[in-house]
Design a protein around this motif. Sequence first.
Motif, mmCIF file in Angstrom:
data_model
loop_
_atom_site.group_PDB
_atom_site.id
_atom_site.type_symbol
_atom_site.label_atom_id
_atom_site.label_comp_id
_atom_site.label_asym_id
_atom_site.label_seq_id
_atom_site.Cartn_x
_atom_site.Cartn_y
_atom_site.Cartn_z
ATOM 1 N N ARG A 194 0.738 -1.135 0.071
ATOM 2 C CA ARG A 194 -0.156 0.094 -0.198
ATOM 3 C C ARG A 194 1.196 1.217 0.270
ATOM 4 O O ARG A 194 0.165 2.627 0.500
ATOM 5 N N ALA A 195 1.827 1.213 0.040
ATOM 6 C CA ALA A 195 2.710 1.899 0.407
ATOM 7 C C ALA A 195 3.379 2.009 -1.883
ATOM 8 O O ALA A 195 3.802 1.634 -2.098
ATOM 9 N N SER A 196 3.490 4.225 -1.555
ATOM 10 C CA SER A 196 3.872 4.368 -3.122
ATOM 11 C C SER A 196 5.034 3.798 -3.376
ATOM 12 O O SER A 196 6.053 3.593 -4.110
ATOM 13 N N LEU A 197 5.878 4.467 -2.049
ATOM 14 C CA LEU A 197 7.376 4.245 -2.201
ATOM 15 C C LEU A 197 8.429 2.824 -2.938
ATOM 16 O O LEU A 197 8.966 2.611 -3.640
ATOM 17 N N PRO A 198 7.886 1.371 -2.284
ATOM 18 C CA PRO A 198 8.201 0.728 -2.167
ATOM 19 C C PRO A 198 7.689 -0.239 -3.962
ATOM 20 O O PRO A 198 8.603 -0.916 -4.467
ATOM 21 N N GLN A 199 6.892 0.109 -3.935
ATOM 22 C CA GLN A 199 6.260 -0.078 -5.440
ATOM 23 C C GLN A 199 7.104 0.406 -6.706
ATOM 24 O O GLN A 199 6.927 0.393 -7.583
ATOM 25 N N LYS A 200 7.326 1.801 -6.448
ATOM 26 C CA LYS A 200 7.978 2.702 -7.079
ATOM 27 C C LYS A 200 9.153 1.536 -7.671
ATOM 28 O O LYS A 200 9.702 1.707 -8.964
ATOM 29 N N VAL A 201 10.337 1.543 -6.532
ATOM 30 C CA VAL A 201 11.456 1.355 -6.248
ATOM 31 C C VAL A 201 11.843 -0.018 -7.178
ATOM 32 O O VAL A 201 12.235 -0.376 -7.711
ATOM 33 N N VAL A 202 11.011 -1.238 -6.654
ATOM 34 C CA VAL A 202 10.791 -2.141 -7.636
ATOM 35 C C VAL A 202 10.041 -1.953 -8.821
ATOM 36 O O VAL A 202 10.622 -2.842 -9.967
ATOM 37 N N GLN A 203 9.341 -1.303 -9.670
ATOM 38 C CA GLN A 203 8.740 -1.484 -10.926
ATOM 39 C C GLN A 203 10.192 -0.737 -11.350
ATOM 40 O O GLN A 203 10.738 -0.854 -12.885
ATOM 41 N N GLU A 204 10.909 0.499 -11.248
ATOM 42 C CA GLU A 204 11.697 0.296 -11.490
ATOM 43 C C GLU A 204 13.494 -0.024 -11.561
ATOM 44 O O GLU A 204 14.089 -0.287 -13.349
ATOM 45 N N LEU A 205 13.284 -1.230 -10.887
ATOM 46 C CA LEU A 205 14.269 -2.416 -11.178
ATOM 47 C C LEU A 205 14.216 -2.915 -11.861
ATOM 48 O O LEU A 205 14.469 -3.836 -12.908
ATOM 49 N N ILE A 206 12.473 -3.301 -12.260
ATOM 50 C CA ILE A 206 11.986 -4.214 -13.821
ATOM 51 C C ILE A 206 12.046 -3.543 -14.559
ATOM 52 O O ILE A 206 12.825 -4.214 -15.378
ATOM 53 N N ASP A 207 12.115 -2.441 -15.021
ATOM 54 C CA ASP A 207 12.258 -1.636 -16.291
ATOM 55 C C ASP A 207 13.597 -1.608 -16.822
ATOM 56 O O ASP A 207 13.976 -1.250 -17.559
ATOM 57 N N GLU A 208 14.835 -1.725 -15.510
ATOM 58 C CA GLU A 208 15.880 -1.587 -16.073
ATOM 59 C C GLU A 208 16.398 -3.719 -16.418
ATOM 60 O O GLU A 208 17.749 -2.815 -16.518
ATOM 61 N N GLY A 209 15.352 -4.331 -16.222
ATOM 62 C CA GLY A 209 15.998 -5.243 -16.837
ATOM 63 C C GLY A 209 16.449 -6.284 -15.734
ATOM 64 O O GLY A 209 17.044 -7.376 -16.384
ATOM 65 N N LEU A 210 16.462 -5.838 -14.609
ATOM 66 C CA LEU A 210 16.793 -7.042 -13.181
ATOM 67 C C LEU A 210 16.174 -7.958 -12.849
ATOM 68 O O LEU A 210 15.081 -8.016 -13.610
ATOM 69 N N PRO A 211 16.652 -9.331 -12.669
ATOM 70 C CA PRO A 211 15.616 -10.441 -12.244
ATOM 71 C C PRO A 211 15.102 -10.188 -11.153
ATOM 72 O O PRO A 211 15.916 -10.854 -10.232
ATOM 73 N N VAL A 212 14.578 -9.356 -11.039
ATOM 74 C CA VAL A 212 13.160 -9.356 -10.004
ATOM 75 C C VAL A 212 11.820 -10.739 -9.617
ATOM 76 O O VAL A 212 11.526 -10.725 -10.123
ATOM 77 N N LEU A 213 12.818 -11.238 -8.602
ATOM 78 C CA LEU A 213 11.477 -12.111 -8.054
ATOM 79 C C LEU A 213 10.486 -12.307 -7.845
ATOM 80 O O LEU A 213 10.177 -11.203 -6.987
ATOM 81 N N GLU A 214 9.801 -12.919 -7.883
ATOM 82 C CA GLU A 214 7.903 -13.151 -7.247
ATOM 83 C C GLU A 214 7.898 -13.719 -6.914
ATOM 84 O O GLU A 214 7.914 -15.063 -7.445
ATOM 85 N N PRO A 215 6.715 -14.047 -5.089
ATOM 86 C CA PRO A 215 6.655 -12.922 -5.336
ATOM 87 C C PRO A 215 7.332 -12.319 -4.637
ATOM 88 O O PRO A 215 8.341 -13.271 -3.781
ATOM 89 N N TYR A 216 6.599 -11.243 -3.778
ATOM 90 C CA TYR A 216 7.826 -10.541 -2.876
ATOM 91 C C TYR A 216 7.006 -10.259 -1.292
ATOM 92 O O TYR A 216 6.088 -11.347 -1.245
ATOM 93 N N LEU A 217 8.133 -10.457 -0.990
ATOM 94 C CA LEU A 217 7.945 -10.729 0.481
ATOM 95 C C LEU A 217 7.205 -9.740 1.441
ATOM 96 O O LEU A 217 7.796 -9.010 1.969
ATOM 97 N N SER A 218 6.124 -10.011 2.049
ATOM 98 C CA SER A 218 5.843 -9.179 3.008
ATOM 99 C C SER A 218 6.092 -8.569 3.845
ATOM 100 O O SER A 218 6.755 -9.338 4.946
ATOM 101 N N ALA A 219 5.545 -7.437 4.636
ATOM 102 C CA ALA A 219 7.042 -6.717 5.822
ATOM 103 C C ALA A 219 5.559 -7.527 6.921
ATOM 104 O O ALA A 219 4.274 -7.311 6.779
#
Length: 259
Positions: A194-219
Motif C-alpha cells: 500500500r506504500a507508493s515508494l516500495p512499488q516505485k523502487v521495485v518497478q524501476e528495477l523491473i524496468d531496468e531489466g533486473l531479475p526481480v523474483l515473485e512473489p514479493y515478501l510482505s512486511a
Amino acid sequence: MRRVVFNQKGGVGKSTITCNLAAISAQQGKRTLVIDLDPQGNSTQYLLGVSGDSLDSTLADFFDQTLNFKLNPKATGDFIVASPFDGLHVMPSHPQLEELQSKLESRYKIYKLRDALDELAGDYDCVYIDTPPALNFYTRSALIAANACLIPFDCDDFSRRALYSLLENVEEIKADHNRDLRVEGIVVNQFQARASLPQKVVQELIDEGLPVLEPYLSASVKIKESHEQAKPMIHLEPKHKLAQEFVSLHDNLARKYGA
C-alpha cells in the motif's frame, strides 16, 4: 543445488530468507544444509535456538583446521549439526570467524568451502549459504562454492544504489573463479503493497531489466515472533500470508532452476 544469499548491505533479511527457504526445502523432503558464514550467527540462532559459542563443532573449527595440518583431520560432516526440523542440518557460525578471517585470507584458503561441499556431494539435495553483510573472505568463499546467488532487497533507495556494484562484484567472481555461478534473482523483502515508494523502487528495477523474483515478501511483525521462537514461518504458522509467500518463492525457484 548450492545457493548463496548475499547483499553487502545489512538488515535486508539474508538470514530470514536463507532459513525460511531452507526450512521449506527440508519440509518438502529434500535433504537440506544451511551454512552460516556470518560471525553474528543469526541463522545458527534461528534454526538451532542456540548461539555458536555454545556448540562443540562450528565453522570456526572447520576453518581453523584448514590452517593447521593434521594427519587425521575431521571430515566435513563432523562440523554439521542436526536442527530440530527433520531433514534440516546446519554448519553453525561462531564469533571466532571474525578473527580467523585475516589468517585465512593471507594463506589463500578461499577454495576450502567449495572443496568441503564437493566432499558432501550426494549427502544433500539443497545447500543454502548465509553470508556477512560485506564482500569479504567468507562471502567470496560462498560465491566460489555456489551455483546460484539470491540477492535480498528491502525496497530502500540505498539498497537500489548498492545493487549495481553488488552485481558487478558477483560477475567478477564468476569470471575469475566460478563460471557456473548465476544470479537467480532479487528477492524483494519487507514489501509494503500500500506504500507508493516500495512499488516505485521495485518497478524501476523491473524496468531496468533486473531479475526481480515473485512473489514479493510482505512486511510482517510475525517474522519477529518467528525469530524469537527459533521457528521458521512454515513451522510457526504455515497458513500465514508470509509463510505462503516463502513457499511460493521456493517453489518458483525450484520450477525454474531446480531443487
